[in-house]
Write a protein that holds these residues in place. Sequence first.
Motif, PDB file in Angstrom:
ATOM      1  N   ARG A  71      35.294  34.855  43.542  1.00  0.00           N
ATOM      2  CA  ARG A  71      36.678  34.830  44.065  1.00  0.00           C
ATOM      3  C   ARG A  71      37.416  36.149  43.922  1.00  0.00           C
ATOM      4  N   ALA A  72      36.738  37.167  43.403  1.00  0.00           N
ATOM      5  CA  ALA A  72      37.423  38.437  43.133  1.00  0.00           C
ATOM      6  C   ALA A  72      38.188  38.980  44.348  1.00  0.00           C
ATOM      7  N   PRO A  73      37.643  38.926  45.562  1.00  0.00           N
ATOM      8  CA  PRO A  73      38.418  39.475  46.688  1.00  0.00           C
ATOM      9  C   PRO A  73      39.729  38.715  46.937  1.00  0.00           C
ATOM     10  N   ALA A  74      39.735  37.408  46.670  1.00  0.00           N
ATOM     11  CA  ALA A  74      40.974  36.644  46.828  1.00  0.00           C
ATOM     12  C   ALA A  74      41.955  37.007  45.721  1.00  0.00           C
ATOM     13  N   ILE A 101      28.179  32.740  46.414  1.00  0.00           N
ATOM     14  CA  ILE A 101      29.333  31.842  46.217  1.00  0.00           C
ATOM     15  C   ILE A 101      30.616  32.431  46.797  1.00  0.00           C
ATOM     16  N   GLY A 102      30.707  33.758  46.802  1.00  0.00           N
ATOM     17  CA  GLY A 102      31.944  34.384  47.249  1.00  0.00           C
ATOM     18  C   GLY A 102      31.878  34.973  48.646  1.00  0.00           C
ATOM     19  N   MET A 103      30.923  34.506  49.455  1.00  0.00           N
ATOM     20  CA  MET A 103      30.770  35.104  50.789  1.00  0.00           C
ATOM     21  C   MET A 103      32.031  34.937  51.639  1.00  0.00           C
ATOM     22  N   ALA A 104      32.638  33.772  51.579  1.00  0.00           N
ATOM     23  CA  ALA A 104      33.842  33.566  52.403  1.00  0.00           C
ATOM     24  C   ALA A 104      34.953  34.522  51.971  1.00  0.00           C
ATOM     25  N   GLU A 105      35.119  34.657  50.672  1.00  0.00           N
ATOM     26  CA  GLU A 105      36.219  35.486  50.170  1.00  0.00           C
ATOM     27  C   GLU A 105      36.043  36.942  50.602  1.00  0.00           C
ATOM     28  N   ILE A 106      34.811  37.463  50.547  1.00  0.00           N
ATOM     29  CA  ILE A 106      34.640  38.882  50.888  1.00  0.00           C
ATOM     30  C   ILE A 106      34.804  39.090  52.398  1.00  0.00           C
ATOM     31  N   ILE A 107      34.262  38.173  53.186  1.00  0.00           N
ATOM     32  CA  ILE A 107      34.379  38.343  54.638  1.00  0.00           C
ATOM     33  C   ILE A 107      35.849  38.317  55.061  1.00  0.00           C
ATOM     34  N   HIS A 108      36.589  37.398  54.486  1.00  0.00           N
ATOM     35  CA  HIS A 108      37.983  37.276  54.922  1.00  0.00           C
ATOM     36  C   HIS A 108      38.880  38.373  54.374  1.00  0.00           C
ATOM     37  N   ALA A 109      38.579  38.847  53.173  1.00  0.00           N
ATOM     38  CA  ALA A 109      39.354  39.987  52.666  1.00  0.00           C
ATOM     39  C   ALA A 109      39.102  41.192  53.571  1.00  0.00           C
ATOM     40  N   ALA A 110      37.843  41.366  53.967  1.00  0.00           N
ATOM     41  CA  ALA A 110      37.497  42.476  54.867  1.00  0.00           C
ATOM     42  C   ALA A 110      38.131  42.271  56.242  1.00  0.00           C
ATOM     43  N   ALA A 111      38.068  41.039  56.726  1.00  0.00           N
ATOM     44  CA  ALA A 111      38.621  40.756  58.056  1.00  0.00           C
ATOM     45  C   ALA A 111      40.129  40.969  58.092  1.00  0.00           C
ATOM     46  N   ARG A 112      40.774  40.698  56.974  1.00  0.00           N
ATOM     47  CA  ARG A 112      42.221  40.934  56.909  1.00  0.00           C
ATOM     48  C   ARG A 112      42.532  42.410  56.714  1.00  0.00           C
ATOM     49  N   GLY A 113      41.495  43.173  56.437  1.00  0.00           N
ATOM     50  CA  GLY A 113      41.719  44.590  56.177  1.00  0.00           C
ATOM     51  C   GLY A 113      42.540  44.819  54.924  1.00  0.00           C
ATOM     52  N   GLU A 114      42.278  43.999  53.901  1.00  0.00           N
ATOM     53  CA  GLU A 114      43.014  44.165  52.641  1.00  0.00           C
ATOM     54  C   GLU A 114      42.848  45.589  52.135  1.00  0.00           C
ATOM     55  N   HIS A 115      43.908  46.144  51.652  1.00  0.00           N
ATOM     56  CA  HIS A 115      43.827  47.509  51.128  1.00  0.00           C
ATOM     57  C   HIS A 115      43.301  47.490  49.697  1.00  0.00           C
TER      58      HIS A 115
END
Lengths: 252, 355
Positions: A71-74, A101-115
């Motif tokens: 969950r680290a990216p979230a 386990i954290g595939m969704a979190e990393i993809i979506h953090a990347a997709a949102r372009g989190e800084h």
Amino acid sequence: MKLVFQRTVGLQEKETHYCPGCTHGIIHRLVGEALEELDILEDTVGVASVGCSVLSYEYFNCDMTQAAHGRAPAVATGIKRVLPNNRIVFTYQGDGDLASIGMAEIIHAAARGEHITVIFVNNATYGMTGGQMAPTTLIGQKTATTPLGRNEQTQGAPIRVSEMLATLDSVAYIERVSTHNIANILKAKKAIKKAFRYQKEQVGFSFVEVLSTCPTNWGLDPEESLQWVEDNMVPYYPLGVKKDRGVTTNVT
Amino acid sequence: MAKVLMKGNEVIAEAAIQSGCKYFFGYPITPQSELVAYMAKRLPEVDGLFLQAESEIAAINMVYGAASAGVRVMTSSSSPGFSLKQEGISFLAGAELPAVLVNIARGGPGLGNIQPAQSDYFQVTKGGGHGDYYTPVLAPSTLQEVVELTQVAFYLADKYRTPVILLGDGMLGQMMEPVEFASIDFTEAFPKKDWATTGTRGDGPPRVISSLELNDVNLENHNKKLQAKYSEIKCQEVRVDSYLADDADYFVVAYGTVSRIAKNAIDAARQKGIKIGMIRPITLWPFPEQAFIERKDKAKGYLVVEMSAGQMVEDVRLAVNGTAPVTFFGRTGGVIPSHLEIYDAIMNVAGGELV
Ligand SMILES: Cc1ncc(C[n+]2csc(CCOP(=O)(O)OP(=O)(O)O)c2C)c(N)n1
Ligand code: SF4
């Protein structure tokens, strides 16, 4: 006398718990140096993930928050979004943590372009829990849960996370580097520093995949492990920049 | 301030903003989606941030991150989504992070339906996630009470460094009532969040937020500290309401929206001469045990009414501890009991008094 080498203030003066020959320690040092050289240690909040690097909050010399498995990216998103723009937030995650386990979190953090900056340590196995198959385990690689070697027919093919994330529009910078020899360690350092610089300059989501060793679970000595990275991992996980938006675009 | 007519979910959202919550991370699910939408619209107006997460798991972990950076933060969901948040709630409790979590419950188990239900009582009052922990749970029954308890939720979260759950059901979320946004003056100063990880900025050594402690004795000590905190909350923060209870021999025990229906049934029974009142737990954890202990010599019986197969009834039985019979009436699956059904149940329990 000329001082040619000293410890980085990016890391605390603490002995790490990593196994002999494990390159987690080198990657820590590179991150610490990057934070020190960019003079952002006091602006930085790191997010430790689950895996062998779970205790990294004891090693990095900056504020640290420990996140649940994957969950680290979230968590990093939550931190980054509520802090002022000039704060730096990074995650340090293994391949089991990030790609399973954290595939969704990393993809979506990347997709949102989190800084945020993600340091993704790929050692093709779950180190901490005893060398089970990871999504990055190579075809034919024997692990605790693929005793006959990973079989594509039943376990699927290893995921090239960097290439996959590079398809996302909002990503600013992705590079895959390795730590199996000095030349590559230097390149890894450059990439990590660039990733943090991109965050500092608010270019966007930056991601460095670092090929790493796990001598303990691979059943190889440290030197053989480095060779194994070169012979087996590099061909499947080609090194280099996968995406670079460049500093000039989107700088606010 | 003038009264405004608003929908329950929006009242929660507005009350949160007026409690100083500027950050919301959520994911849509009926019957709480209006809360998410309201936050999306309102938070930018107050210089806050709304972010729609990719899942409830991500949302609660964003809350974890924001809370660790020291801000007032909220998420909301409904039953299946709230289940997904349990991992994060356990981590929030372990790392002692303040946050407010709303569950507008619906019928279950599984995907269930979108009708109001109270069948998440066990989940919210008994920890829900892994490990020894509790979260304060506040259960409003009217929208005006929502305004007050939302503020109390943020107050408790900051005071005790704990996640706090605001529990409603689909009925509370969807109903409209006139409300007045009066703010409570909590006289105590809030503890400074000097533990927050915001970048040290020359302010001493690095801080760590974590729920990990590999040493067993150290972790036991951490658990003891948490338990001491829970004991203090149990002593200090119990909230309970009563209705026609002073002269009552019999009591309906109900919380949240169904307590309002039960009131009508109690009124009808009173007209038949039955001395019945109501005990309405407002904090479901800590459970208002004292309200039952105080009545142990007088109460002739309790009727617990829930929109579940019977969950709070277990806490009532523990509190009553055999001093009077405890009967249960409930409907499940999102069926809302009518006041006539509850009246009949009252008559079954206390009707003997008539003759
Ligand atoms: C929810 C959850 N599931 C499983 C685990 C157990 N677990 C701890 S570390 C780990 C694998 C970590 O592997 P990786 O991310 O590749 O890091 P490494 O140990 O190789 O550095 C697992 C499965 C856990 N801590 N939490
Ligand atoms: S188990 Fe593997 S990844 Fe973990 S510290 Fe040891 S060598 Fe490194």
